[in-house]
Design an enzyme around this catalytic site. Structure first.
Site, mmCIF file in Angstrom:
data_model
loop_
_atom_site.group_PDB
_atom_site.id
_atom_site.type_symbol
_atom_site.label_atom_id
_atom_site.label_comp_id
_atom_site.label_asym_id
_atom_site.label_seq_id
_atom_site.Cartn_x
_atom_site.Cartn_y
_atom_site.Cartn_z
ATOM 1 N N CYS A 1 17.504 -4.814 52.788
ATOM 2 C CA CYS A 1 16.820 -3.693 53.432
ATOM 3 C C CYS A 1 16.124 -4.248 54.673
ATOM 4 O O CYS A 1 15.252 -5.111 54.562
ATOM 5 C CB CYS A 1 15.820 -3.112 52.437
ATOM 6 S SG CYS A 1 14.761 -1.851 53.139
ATOM 7 N N CYS B 1 3.457 7.024 54.050
ATOM 8 C CA CYS B 1 4.179 5.770 54.311
ATOM 9 C C CYS B 1 3.247 4.706 54.887
ATOM 10 O O CYS B 1 2.532 4.960 55.868
ATOM 11 C CB CYS B 1 5.320 6.066 55.289
ATOM 12 S SG CYS B 1 6.125 4.592 55.925
ATOM 13 N N CYS C 1 4.354 9.432 59.202
ATOM 14 C CA CYS C 1 4.477 10.142 57.917
ATOM 15 C C CYS C 1 3.284 9.740 57.042
ATOM 16 O O CYS C 1 2.963 8.553 56.918
ATOM 17 C CB CYS C 1 5.807 9.802 57.243
ATOM 18 S SG CYS C 1 7.214 10.168 58.300
ATOM 19 N N CYS D 1 8.324 0.364 51.639
ATOM 20 C CA CYS D 1 8.238 0.345 53.084
ATOM 21 C C CYS D 1 6.854 -0.043 53.624
ATOM 22 O O CYS D 1 5.891 0.679 53.448
ATOM 23 C CB CYS D 1 8.592 1.771 53.514
ATOM 24 S SG CYS D 1 8.665 2.100 55.230
ATOM 25 N N GLU E 1 9.115 -6.891 57.822
ATOM 26 C CA GLU E 1 9.508 -7.210 56.450
ATOM 27 C C GLU E 1 10.991 -7.004 56.218
ATOM 28 O O GLU E 1 11.611 -6.158 56.851
ATOM 29 C CB GLU E 1 8.791 -6.270 55.482
ATOM 30 C CG GLU E 1 7.314 -6.319 55.592
ATOM 31 C CD GLU E 1 6.663 -5.167 54.848
ATOM 32 O OE1 GLU E 1 5.441 -5.205 54.714
ATOM 33 O OE2 GLU E 1 7.363 -4.249 54.416
ATOM 34 N N CYS F 1 5.876 1.854 63.109
ATOM 35 C CA CYS F 1 6.616 3.108 63.307
ATOM 36 C C CYS F 1 5.667 4.126 63.910
ATOM 37 O O CYS F 1 4.497 4.194 63.538
ATOM 38 C CB CYS F 1 7.158 3.626 61.978
ATOM 39 S SG CYS F 1 8.175 5.128 62.155
HETATM 40 N N1 SAH Z 1 12.138 5.662 59.001
HETATM 41 C C1 SAH Z 1 13.234 5.844 58.142
HETATM 42 C C2 SAH Z 1 13.617 4.605 57.358
HETATM 43 C C3 SAH Z 1 12.502 3.762 56.816
HETATM 44 S S1 SAH Z 1 11.556 4.455 55.511
HETATM 45 C C4 SAH Z 1 13.009 7.026 57.221
HETATM 46 O O1 SAH Z 1 11.887 7.509 57.178
HETATM 47 O O2 SAH Z 1 13.972 7.463 56.609
HETATM 48 C C5 SAH Z 1 12.651 4.312 54.115
HETATM 49 C C6 SAH Z 1 12.413 5.344 53.036
HETATM 50 O O3 SAH Z 1 11.179 5.075 52.335
HETATM 51 C C7 SAH Z 1 12.294 6.754 53.568
HETATM 52 O O4 SAH Z 1 13.022 7.662 52.763
HETATM 53 C C8 SAH Z 1 10.812 7.020 53.433
HETATM 54 O O5 SAH Z 1 10.516 8.376 53.395
HETATM 55 C C9 SAH Z 1 10.494 6.287 52.157
HETATM 56 N N2 SAH Z 1 9.075 6.026 51.938
HETATM 57 C C10 SAH Z 1 8.122 5.758 52.836
HETATM 58 N N3 SAH Z 1 6.929 5.571 52.234
HETATM 59 C C11 SAH Z 1 7.132 5.727 50.921
HETATM 60 C C12 SAH Z 1 6.285 5.647 49.769
HETATM 61 N N4 SAH Z 1 4.996 5.399 49.878
HETATM 62 N N5 SAH Z 1 6.847 5.863 48.552
HETATM 63 C C13 SAH Z 1 8.173 6.132 48.437
HETATM 64 N N6 SAH Z 1 9.021 6.199 49.482
HETATM 65 C C14 SAH Z 1 8.509 6.013 50.716
HETATM 66 FE FE1 SF4 Z 2 8.368 5.854 59.977
HETATM 67 FE FE2 SF4 Z 2 7.593 5.570 57.444
HETATM 68 FE FE3 SF4 Z 2 8.078 8.001 58.419
HETATM 69 FE FE4 SF4 Z 2 10.140 6.307 57.997
HETATM 70 S S1 SF4 Z 2 8.759 7.193 56.451
HETATM 71 S S2 SF4 Z 2 9.754 7.592 59.835
HETATM 72 S S3 SF4 Z 2 9.122 4.357 58.508
HETATM 73 S S4 SF4 Z 2 6.448 6.598 59.117
#
Ligand code: SAH
Ligand code: SF4
Length: 350
Positions: free
Chosen positions: A107, A121, A118, A337, A94, A114
């Site tokens: 973005c 996410c 997390c 994301c 995306e 990934c």
């Molecule tokens: N992997 C990297 C960059 C991609 S995620 C990282 O984790 O920083 C980009 C941002 O979106 C990160 O700050 C992540 O923690 C946040 N993010 C992921 N899932 C989310 C969600 N469900 N609601 C809000 N922010 C989220």
């Molecule tokens: Fe990966 Fe999502 Fe964690 Fe960023 S927030 S490191 S994209 S799993």
């Protein structure tokens, strides 16, 4: 005869285009002309400076790496989101374009999926598919630019994937976005979950890009429950590495903090975060970007209310830490994301 078909349009170097022109018996100046066309705001097919026959031949010889599966636009007309099938394996990724009157930010995804897992996410929930190539990353910016009425001014690596887990390729794409798309280093932001050795490597790079760190919790025991990688790289090490980057690049680091009701948004959490970041030694001090949690299918946490977020931000400011609240843009088109992909996959199961 060497086949040029393996080179994609935004994977080709200027030298490769020169040798293609040589092979096609075209004058040498064509390569320069084509290069200029490729990185203009309009697609190659609309370039008016090239003879039609040459243009058509190029379009065939230099295929795009990304096939547009869907593009959706937010109700305000300022946000667009693409779902692409990338490469021969059609990996789904995306890209989001977010505009204001003064800037247009793309973005990009750095990986298909990934591996970091997390919990909150959507990308993490879906798992890792493969690394993206530098061409696939650069093309996301170019294709979003083609869909933008404004010049793209900023690029953020905040789409799918962990950019520092695809370091060499991501760095190559950063250099190309800077040199070929002419976006200044400080307007390129890389967001990381905190891969410490790669952050230290980043501090050594010459291009002073901006760093964002996904913190989301002020202590290791809470962060561990949200971000499995915290077991390997705890908060103290991440903050030290972020200070290295801030010092080397001379840029303020942003700490991202997704507020989840009842999990990390209490007044105590706010004071703990203010205490942690108030004494962080990084150049320019810490800036916290509070993100309202975007709902995902496999995580049952809820976003904190706007009023609550404002109170949390006030606690940070009272502790000497600058804080802003990110507007939940693009929620109507699932711009967070990994979310468009998961929605489409759930509607069109393979
Ligand atoms: N992997 C990297 C960059 C991609 S995620 C990282 O984790 O920083 C980009 C941002 O979106 C990160 O700050 C992540 O923690 C946040 N993010 C992921 N899932 C989310 C969600 N469900 N609601 C809000 N922010 C989220
Ligand atoms: Fe990966 Fe999502 Fe964690 Fe960023 S927030 S490191 S994209 S799993």
């Amino acid at each position: 005869m060497a086949s040029p078909t393996k080179i994609t349009r935004y994977g080709a170097s200027e030298e490769q285009i020169e040798s293609l022109m040589h092979e096609w018996n075209e004058p040498k100046y064509r390569a320069e002309q084509i290069w200029a066309c490729l990185y203009r705001p309009d697609p190659l097919s609309e370039a008016t400076t090239l003879p039609a026959a040459l243009k058509n031949r190029l379009v065939d010889a230099l295929p795009l790496a990304l096939d547009e599966m869907t593009v959706v636009h937010g109700q305000d007309g300022m946000t667009s989101k693409w779902l692409w099938a990338a490469g021969a394996d059609r990996a789904e990724i995306e890209t989001v374009l977010m505009r204001t009157t003064s800037r247009a930010t793309v973005c990009v995804s750095s990986q298909a999926g990934c591996a970091m897992g997390c919990t909150f996410c959507a990308t993490g929930q879906a798992g890792f598919n493969r690394q993206l190539s530098s061409a696939e990353i650069v093309e996301q910016v170019v294709r979003a630019a083609h869909g933008s009425p404004q010049r793209v001014s900023n690029v953020v690596y905040m789409g799918m994937g962990e950019p520092l887990a695809n370091y060499e390729t991501v760095w190559d794409s950063v250099e190309r976005i800077h040199s070929d798309l002419k976006i200044s280093a400080r307007r390129i932001t890389l967001s990381t979950v905190g891969i410490v050795p790669a952050m230290l490597q980043l501090a050594k790079e010459a291009l002073p890009i901006t760093l964002a760190v996904s913190l989301h919790a002020a202590n290791d025991s809470l962060r561990q429950t949200m971000i499995p990688l915290n077991n390997r790289y705890p908060i103290a090490d991440i903050l030290d590495a972020a200070a290295e980057v801030a010092g080397a690049h001379g840029r303020r680091v942003t700490f991202e903090y997704a507020c989840i009701e009842g999990v990390n948004d209490s007044p105590d959490s706010g004071r703990e975060l203010a205490h942690l970041l108030g004494r962080w030694p990084g150049a320019g001090g810490a800036h916290v970007n509070l993100i309202p949690l975007n709902p995902t299918t496999e995580f049952f946490g809820r976003r904190s209310s706007r009023r609550h977020l404002e109170g949390f931000a006030e606690l940070l400011r009272a502790g000497g830490v600058s804080a802003t609240i990110r507007r939940p843009r693009g929620v109507d088109i699932d711009a967070a994301c990994g979310q468009l992909r998961s929605r489409i996959v759930s509607f069109n199961p393979k």
